[in-house]
Design a protein around this motif. Structure first.
Motif, PDB file in Angstrom:
ATOM      1  N   HIS A 224      -7.344  -6.012   2.652  1.00 16.54           N
ATOM      2  CA  HIS A 224      -8.675  -5.505   2.296  1.00 16.54           C
ATOM      3  C   HIS A 224      -9.696  -6.309   3.100  1.00 16.54           C
ATOM      4  CE1 HIS A 224      -6.134  -4.495  -1.181  1.00 16.54           C
ATOM      5  NE2 HIS A 224      -6.889  -3.425  -1.298  1.00 16.54           N
TER       6      HIS A 224
ATOM      7  N   THR B  18     -12.521  -5.855   4.330  1.00  9.35           N
ATOM      8  CA  THR B  18     -13.950  -5.750   4.018  1.00  9.35           C
ATOM      9  C   THR B  18     -14.260  -6.222   2.601  1.00  9.35           C
ATOM     10  OG1 THR B  18     -13.728  -3.448   3.273  1.00  9.35           O
ATOM     11  CG2 THR B  18     -14.202  -3.814   5.621  1.00  9.35           C
ATOM     12  N   SER B  19     -13.270  -6.792   1.938  1.00 10.12           N
ATOM     13  CA  SER B  19     -13.468  -7.239   0.557  1.00 10.12           C
ATOM     14  C   SER B  19     -14.509  -8.347   0.475  1.00 10.12           C
ATOM     15  CB  SER B  19     -12.145  -7.744  -0.023  1.00 10.12           C
ATOM     16  OG  SER B  19     -12.332  -8.282  -1.319  1.00 10.12           O
TER      17      SER B  19
ATOM     18  N   GLU C 262     -10.231  -2.604  -6.267  1.00 10.43           N
ATOM     19  CA  GLU C 262     -10.690  -1.654  -5.250  1.00 10.43           C
ATOM     20  C   GLU C 262     -11.135  -0.390  -5.968  1.00 10.43           C
ATOM     21  OE1 GLU C 262      -9.247   0.117  -0.937  1.00 10.43           O
ATOM     22  OE2 GLU C 262      -7.742  -0.436  -2.428  1.00 10.43           O
ATOM     23  N   TYR C 263     -12.402  -0.024  -5.767  1.00 12.63           N
ATOM     24  CA  TYR C 263     -12.962   1.097  -6.520  1.00 12.63           C
ATOM     25  C   TYR C 263     -14.022   1.783  -5.674  1.00 12.63           C
ATOM     26  CZ  TYR C 263     -14.594   3.619 -10.695  1.00 12.63           C
ATOM     27  OH  TYR C 263     -14.919   4.594 -11.608  1.00 12.63           O
ATOM     28  N   LYS C 264     -13.853   3.077  -5.493  1.00 11.52           N
ATOM     29  CA  LYS C 264     -14.815   3.873  -4.719  1.00 11.52           C
ATOM     30  C   LYS C 264     -15.083   3.257  -3.347  1.00 11.52           C
ATOM     31  CE  LYS C 264     -17.164   5.729  -8.813  1.00 11.52           C
ATOM     32  NZ  LYS C 264     -18.451   5.828  -9.555  1.00 11.52           N
ATOM     33  N   LYS C 265     -14.000   2.880  -2.667  1.00  7.13           N
ATOM     34  CA  LYS C 265     -14.032   2.344  -1.306  1.00  7.13           C
ATOM     35  C   LYS C 265     -14.657   0.947  -1.206  1.00  7.13           C
ATOM     36  CE  LYS C 265     -14.020   6.876   0.943  1.00  7.13           C
ATOM     37  NZ  LYS C 265     -14.671   7.751   1.952  1.00  7.13           N
ATOM     38  N   ALA C 266     -14.934   0.329  -2.341  1.00  4.15           N
ATOM     39  CA  ALA C 266     -15.413  -1.057  -2.343  1.00  4.15           C
ATOM     40  C   ALA C 266     -14.302  -1.939  -2.893  1.00  4.15           C
ATOM     41  CB  ALA C 266     -16.669  -1.193  -3.190  1.00  4.15           C
ATOM     42  N   ALA C 267     -14.220  -3.170  -2.387  1.00  2.00           N
ATOM     43  CA  ALA C 267     -13.173  -4.092  -2.825  1.00  2.00           C
ATOM     44  C   ALA C 267     -13.777  -5.464  -3.078  1.00  2.00           C
ATOM     45  CB  ALA C 267     -12.071  -4.185  -1.770  1.00  2.00           C
TER      46      ALA C 267
ATOM     47  N   ALA D 223     -19.474  -1.223  -6.332  1.00  2.00           N
ATOM     48  CA  ALA D 223     -19.765   0.137  -5.853  1.00  2.00           C
ATOM     49  C   ALA D 223     -20.727   0.844  -6.807  1.00  2.00           C
ATOM     50  CB  ALA D 223     -18.478   0.938  -5.698  1.00  2.00           C
TER      51      ALA D 223
ATOM     52  N   SER E 245       0.795  -1.229   0.000  1.00  2.00           N
ATOM     53  CA  SER E 245       0.000   0.000   0.000  1.00  2.00           C
ATOM     54  C   SER E 245       0.826   1.276   0.000  1.00  2.00           C
ATOM     55  CB  SER E 245      -0.913   0.022   1.236  1.00  2.00           C
ATOM     56  OG  SER E 245      -0.133   0.013   2.429  1.00  2.00           O
TER      57      SER E 245
END
Length: 392
Positions: A385, A387-388, A282-287, A306, A203
Motif C-alpha cells: 500500500h 500510498t498509505s 483500506e477503504y474507498k481507495k484510501a489506506a 476517505a 492480495s
C-alpha cells in the motif's frame, strides 16, 4: 579445463538463481525481479540442457584422459559440487518442500474441539456456516483448503508479512490447485496448476504468468481469539492439528503473540519499525496504518478515512480487534471506552459491545457497519500500500 569449470559454475548458478529470487535470501526480496525469476522458472530445462551440452564434450575428454589424474579428480569434484547444488535448490530450499499442506483437514465443533480458547484464529463465514482457522496451524501450512457453505475456499497465511487472507480458489471460474512456490517482496506466492501463474498471497493478484493482472476473489476474514469468535458463532467448526506436523506447530507457538525470535517473523515492540505490528485499513481507495501499541493503549480510536468516520477497537484480550464505520442514520458518532469490552457514543450515550451492537440507549439494537482491516507487519502494509498514510 577452464571452459569446463566455467560451464559447471554457470549451471550451478542457474539452479541457485531459480530459487534465490523467490526465497528470503540476502538481497533477493528488495528488488523487482519477479519477471526474471519467472522466466528462469519457465525455461529451467532449456537452460539445463544447453549447459549440459556445453560441458558434455570437455567432461568426456577429461575423464577419458588416463594421463591426467589431477584434472580428472578436479572434474569429479566439480560435478559432485554441481550435484549438491541441484539437490539443495530442488529438494531442500524450495518453499513447497519446507512447508506442507495438511495430510488431512479435520474440522470439529466446539464441544469436541482441542484448540485452546485463547489461541488466535482467522474467522470466516460463508452462507451462514462459520469456520475458525488457528494461526498457529495455518501459519505453518501457509495454505489450507476447505469447503464452507458449499463453496471451496483457500485459507492462506504469510508469517513473514503476518497476513491472513482467504480466497475462492477459482481460475477461469473453475476450482484449481495451488502450491506454495516462494515469495515476492517477502510475501508468500502461490502457483496455480492449470496455467502456472504466480499469485501474491497478500492480495490474490497474479503477478507473473499467463494470468498476470487477474485477481482471486477474496472473502472477508476476521482475526480474534477463538473464545471471541465462539461467542459470536457458537456453531462454528474449528480446524484441528494434523498429528503429522506436531513439531512444526510447536515451533509456531510463540509466533501468534509476537514472541518469535526469527529475523523474518519477530515482532519489534517499538512503533513504526519494519517489524512493528499495525492494523491496516483500506477503504474507498484510501489506506492508513495504525500502530498496534497505540491502539492497545487507547482501546478506542476515532478517526476519519476517505471522508468516512471510522472507529477502531482493541478488545480486552489484546488480540481481537474491530473496525467500523461510526456513522449511524447519517450522523457521525464518537466513542469512548466504558468497560474492557464495551464503549459508549458521546452523542446519544448509548452503550455498544465489541460486536458493534448497541445494547442500551436510544440506539439499542442498531449495528455498526464493519470495515475490512488486517493486522500485519508495517513493512508488509507499506510495501503493498505505497500510498498509505500513518495515524500519528
Amino acid at each position: 579445463m577452464v571452459f569446463l569449470s566455467i560451464g559447471i559454475l554457470l549451471l550451478a548458478a542457474v539452479e541457485a538463481a531459480k530459487v534465490y529470487f523467490i526465497m528470503p535470501m540476502p538481497g533477493s526480496q528488495e528488488a523487482d525481479t519477479i519477471e526474471l525469476a519467472y522466466w528462469i522458472h519457465q525455461h529451467i530445462w532449456l537452460l539445463r540442457i544447453l549447459g549440459w551440452l556445453l560441458i558434455a564434450y570437455p567432461t568426456y575428454r577429461l575423464l577419458a584422459d588416463h594421463q591426467n589424474g589431477k584434472r580428472k579428480i578436479v572434474t569429479l569434484v566439480l560435478l559432485f559440487g554441481y550435484g549438491v547444488v541441484v539437490y539443495l535448490f530442488n529438494f531442500r530450499f524450495l518453499a513447497d518442500k519446507m512447508f506442507y499442506q495438511p495430510k488431512e483437514t479435520v474440522m470439529l465443533n466446539l464441544q469436541n474441539n482441542k484448540i485452546p480458547e485463547d489461541k488466535v484464529v482467522l474467522g470466516l463465514v460463508v452462507n451462514g456456516q462459520a469456520r475458525a482457522y488457528p494461526v498457529q496451524l495455518i501459519g505453518y501450512h501457509h495454505q489450507v483448503r476447505d469447503t464452507v457453505g458449499g463453496e471451496p475456499v483457500m485459507v492462506t497465511y504469510c508469517t513473514v508479512c503476518r497476513t491472513g487472507r482467504i480466497f475462492r480458489p477459482l481460475v477461469d471460474r473453475q476450482p484449481d490447485e495451488f502450491r506454495l512456490v516462494g515469495m515476492d517482496h517477502f510475501n508468500a506466492m502461490f502457483e496455480d496448476k492449470t496455467t502456472g501463474s504466480w499469485w501474491r498471497q497478500v492480495s490474490g493478484e497474479a503477478i507473473a504468468g499467463p494470468l498476470k493482472g487477474h485477481q482471486l476473489a477474496s472473502l472477508p476474514a476476521e482475526q480474534m481469539t477463538l473464545r471471541a469468535w465462539a461467542e459470536r458463532y457458537p456453531q462454528t467448526l474449528v480446524l484441528q492439528p494434523d498429528s503429522a506436523f506436531r513439531k512444526q506447530y510447536a515451533n509456531m507457538e510463540p509466533y501468534e503473540r509476537g514472541r518469535s525470535q526469527g529475523d523474518l517473523t519477530r515482532r519489534d515492540s517499538l512503533a513504526w519499525k519494519p517489524k512493528s505490528w499495525v492494523v491496516g485499513v483500506e477503504y474507498k481507495k484510501a489506506a492508513r496504518a495504525y500502530d498496534w501499541n497505540r491502539l492497545q493503549k487507547q482501546k478506542i480510536t476515532n478517526d476519519q478515512l476517505a471522508r468516512t468516520p471510522v472507529v477502531l477497537m482493541i478488545a480486552a484480550d489484546s488480540v481481537s480487534f474491530h473496525v467500523w464505520d461510526r456513522t449511524v442514520d447519517g450522523r457521525s458518532l464518537r466513542f469512548v471506552p466504558v468497560t474492557d469490552d464495551s464503549f459508549l457514543d458521546t452523542e446519544t450515550r448509548s452503550v455498544w459491545n465489541r460486536q458493534g451492537v448497541c445494547l442500551e440507549g436510544p440506539l439499542k439494537g442498531r449495528r455498526l457497519v464493519p470495515i475490512p482491516a488486517s493486522q500485519e507487519y508495517l513493512h508488509s502494509w507499506e510495501t503493498f500500500h505505497p500510498t498509505s498514510t500513518r495515524y500519528l
